[in-house]
Design an enzyme around this catalytic site. Structure first.
Site, PDB file in Angstrom:
ATOM      1  N   GLU A  88       0.825  -1.213   0.000  1.00  0.00           N
ATOM      2  CA  GLU A  88       0.000   0.000   0.000  1.00  0.00           C
ATOM      3  C   GLU A  88       0.856   1.258   0.000  1.00  0.00           C
ATOM      4  OE1 GLU A  88      -3.160   0.341  -0.302  1.00  0.00           O
ATOM      5  OE2 GLU A  88      -3.873  -1.718  -0.069  1.00  0.00           O
ATOM      6  N   THR A 127       5.146   1.910  -0.184  1.00  0.00           N
ATOM      7  CA  THR A 127       6.172   1.660   0.836  1.00  0.00           C
ATOM      8  C   THR A 127       6.344   2.924   1.693  1.00  0.00           C
ATOM      9  OG1 THR A 127       8.011   2.488  -0.494  1.00  0.00           O
ATOM     10  CG2 THR A 127       7.428   0.152  -0.779  1.00  0.00           C
TER      11      THR A 127
END
Ligand code: FAD
Length: 393
Positions: free
Chosen positions: A372, A374
């Site tokens: 989602e 980094t």
């Protein structure tokens, strides 16, 4: 059922409506009775507790914040609270719910045809159909615009070729939302395809050797001349903004949710510290260094809860931005990971076993740190917002 008084030091409970508390409490009871007793075994065995899915559906967890089509229609705060409770159980279980709701049901609802919504969403809300979201590829993670997956139009079908990697729920999914470039090849040509299980040329294999999210399935998807009918193409969006808007939606939930793992670690470490005696029969909770660890953990939990709640309220008011989401995801995942590590240290040697939850949460949160967006990519989003300079390229 508010959390232990000390975890709600700033009376966040007072900021929640009766409906929001009810949604949270029903999932909290489910996690206590159905998840906590079995999740350690699933993590150890590397299995997904699929038998929990009907119970989650019953509670309205799947696509909880979507309206209509059998979805619970909760606001973002309720959705965040129930995800937080799931993550108190295990980040893998929460990942299942995030992918089903925010990454698979959401694009069908936001960009699908009326026929697609009616065909998929009610069964997905009931857990009778499982979904996954295929964006990442073996060579394109942080930079999905480089994806190689291609879809070529052939009469009234599309022919899909490519490979997607690290796909949560991939091997159990009945429907995969797959993002691919159409033949003209630019990032602006990306379309969403609903690929159904059993379609010839479509296969999924589990990625072996994971030390993180072991109670969640993570797969590689392969598409070899897969024929997707036009009626399974999402008509409402073209370009990378399609998958990115799904991710933005999911990340807001995750920013709220990860504090559940932090709370589990804090509460466990506090109890352990009070019961564990070293030197002269004194509990380790009575030593200042342990107290500093617990104080730091609580302080970060309170900050993360406030950030998650504020973000969710702004989202409900239509005022949240991707930059806010980046800041909240970045802060809350980092602090949850740090809390899990410090909690692990309080358990001493016992902390490295799966008899206690911190090491499981710690290993899980390493994935949440990476997926989602980094941690580093969210840093660049903030850096660009602060300076106006794009440091991605
Ligand atoms: P890379 O992009 O190769 O990055 C490697 C490192 O380089 C990272 O530290 C990164 O921050 C850093 N880096 C990259 N670019 C820059 C830059 N410009 N500047 C500074 N640093 C940079 N994907 C899906 O599509 N669907 C899913 O359901 C899904 N589930 C997942 C489940 C798990 C358990 C995991 C671990 C991943 C999942 N992913 C999923 C994939 C995830 O979104 C990607 O792993 C993530 O986007 C990072 O991509 P990457 O792993 O290829 O790392």
């Amino acid at each position: 059922m508010p959390r232990a008084d000390i975890t709600d030091l700033f009376r966040i409970d007072d900021l929640l409506s009766a409906d929001e508390k009810a949604a949270r409490d029903s999932v909290a009871r489910f996690v206590d009775s159905e998840v906590l007793p079995i999740i350690g075994r699933h993590f150890r065995d590397g299995t997904f507790p699929a038998h929990l899915v009907p119970g989650l559906a019953e509670l309205g967890v799947l696509g909880a914040n979507l309206q209509g089509y059998g979805c619970a229609g909760m606001n973002t705060v309720s959705y965040g609270l129930i995800l937080q409770e799931l993550e108190r159980g295990d980040s893998g279980l929460r990942s299942f719910a995030s992918v089903q709701g925010s990454l698979c049901m959401f694009p069908i609802q936001a960009f699908g045809s009326e026929e697609q919504k009616a065909r998929f969403l009610p069964d997905m809300a009931k857990g009778r159909l499982i979904g996954c979201f295929g964006l990442t590829e073996p060579d394109f993670g942080s930079n999905p615009g480089g994806m190689r997956a291609r879809a070529r139009k052939d009469g009234d079908t599309w022919v899909l070729n490519g490979t997607k990697a690290w796909i949560t729920n991939g091997s159990i999914a009945d429907v995969a939302v797959v993002w691919a470039k159409t033949e003209d090849g630019g990032a602006e040509s990306v379309r969403g395809f609903l690929v159904e299980k059993g379609t010839p040329g479509f296969s999924a294999r589990e990625i072996p050797g994971k030390f993180s999210l072991r109670a969640s399935l993570t797969s590689e998807l392969s598409f070899q001349d897969v024929r997707v009918p036009e009626r399974n193409v999402l008509p409402g969006v073209v370009g990378l903004k399609g998958p990115l808007s799904c991710l933005n939606n999911a990340r807001a939930g995750i920013a709220f949710a990860v504090t559940g793992a932090a709370i589990a670690c804090f509460e466990g470490a506090r109890e352990y510290a009070l019961s564990r005696a070293q030197f002269d029969g004194k509990s380790i909770a009575g030593y200042q260094l342990t107290q500093e660890k617990l104080a730091d953990m609580l302080q970060e939990i309170v900050k993360a809860q406030l950030l998650g709640l504020r973000l969710a309220r702004l989202k409900d008011e239509g005022k949240s931005t991707p930059v806010m989401v980046s800041l909240a995801k970045r802060n809350n995942v980092k602090s949850a990971l740090e809390i899990a590590r410090v909690a692990r240290s309080i358990y001493g040697a016992n902390g490295i076993t799966d008899d206690y939850p911190p090491v499981r949460h710690m290993l899980n949160l390493e994935s949440v740190f990476t997926y989602e967006g980094t941690h580093e990519v969210h840093t660049l989003v903030l850096g660009k917002a602060i300076t106006g300079i794009d440091a991605f390229g």
